[in-house]
Design an enzyme around this catalytic site. Sequence first.
Site, short mmCIF file in Angstrom:
data_model
loop_
_atom_site.label_atom_id
_atom_site.label_comp_id
_atom_site.label_asym_id
_atom_site.label_seq_id
_atom_site.Cartn_x
_atom_site.Cartn_y
_atom_site.Cartn_z
NE ARG A 158 74.48 -61.24 -24.52
CZ ARG A 158 74.57 -61.15 -25.84
NH1 ARG A 158 75.56 -60.48 -26.40
NH2 ARG A 158 73.67 -61.74 -26.59
CG HIS A 159 73.68 -65.31 -21.57
ND1 HIS A 159 73.96 -65.79 -22.83
CD2 HIS A 159 72.68 -64.42 -21.72
CE1 HIS A 159 73.16 -65.22 -23.71
NE2 HIS A 159 72.37 -64.37 -23.06
CD GLU A 170 78.74 -68.15 -29.69
OE1 GLU A 170 79.10 -67.16 -30.35
OE2 GLU A 170 79.20 -69.30 -29.86
CB THR A 171 72.99 -69.85 -26.57
OG1 THR A 171 72.39 -68.87 -27.43
CG2 THR A 171 72.94 -69.37 -25.12
CG ASP A 172 74.34 -74.21 -30.41
OD1 ASP A 172 75.54 -73.85 -30.33
OD2 ASP A 172 73.99 -75.40 -30.30
CD1 TRP A 173 68.85 -71.37 -30.92
CD2 TRP A 173 67.24 -69.99 -30.21
NE1 TRP A 173 67.67 -72.02 -31.05
CE2 TRP A 173 66.65 -71.20 -30.62
CE3 TRP A 173 66.42 -68.99 -29.70
CZ2 TRP A 173 65.27 -71.43 -30.58
CZ3 TRP A 173 65.05 -69.21 -29.65
CH2 TRP A 173 64.48 -70.41 -30.09
CG ASN A 174 73.75 -65.68 -27.89
OD1 ASN A 174 74.21 -66.08 -26.83
ND2 ASN A 174 72.74 -64.82 -27.93
NE ARG A 177 69.90 -66.49 -22.74
CZ ARG A 177 68.59 -66.57 -22.91
NH1 ARG A 177 68.00 -67.76 -22.91
NH2 ARG A 177 67.85 -65.49 -23.09
CD GLU A 237 67.50 -60.08 -22.88
OE1 GLU A 237 67.17 -59.09 -22.18
OE2 GLU A 237 68.55 -60.13 -23.54
CG HIS A 284 69.42 -62.34 -20.07
ND1 HIS A 284 69.56 -63.60 -20.59
CD2 HIS A 284 68.84 -62.51 -18.85
CE1 HIS A 284 69.09 -64.49 -19.73
NE2 HIS A 284 68.65 -63.85 -18.66
#
Length: 196
Positions: A12-13, A15-19, A66, A93, A156
């Site tokens: 899985r990619h 972490e992003t800020d949205w995660n 991502r 995704e 994803h």
Amino acid sequence: MSDSRPTIYFIRHGETDWNLEGRLQGQKDIPLNDLGRVQAEEAGRRLMGLVPHVEDLAYVASPMTRTRETMALLRTAMGLDPESYRLDERLVELTFGDWEGLTWKEVRKKEPQLAALRERDKWNYAPPGGESYAMLTARVRPILDDLTRDTVVVAHGGVARAFLAATCGVSTRDAASIDIWQGKVLVIQRRSYRWV
């Protein structure tokens, strides 16, 4: 699916800020954050510990930013050309439609009846303008049939859940809620799976 199917090393990619904020990303193209970049490199190191000749694997990623960033970073961590992999549009995704950008708390407040419908049947429910896990599984199943050799797939959480239901016999109820970790490798092999 027979035991002769290639092994899938699913990542899985990072972490992003949205995660981090608990926001539904779906098909919004959010880049990795600093932790996500570290997780991508960690996944590459884990993969090297699993497979003696990582250069012999096939590599494919979702075309989202991502996932492409994750693939490039993990390949660099393994000493491989960061750009030498293919993209597959079918790996994007699932889309949460009108709910993308919201947190689940915001969805439950804004549309409590629809949120309750999804809670009752996460696998088959499609949010307004979105996709269900069942729809996503139909989209990604041909990818599984196309694999001819052991393959690293960077995609994803929803795609991982679809893979687990389609390849390992995980019930759709369980697959819809299973945690898909960032920075680890999900090894799908002989109708079973494990995390490394």
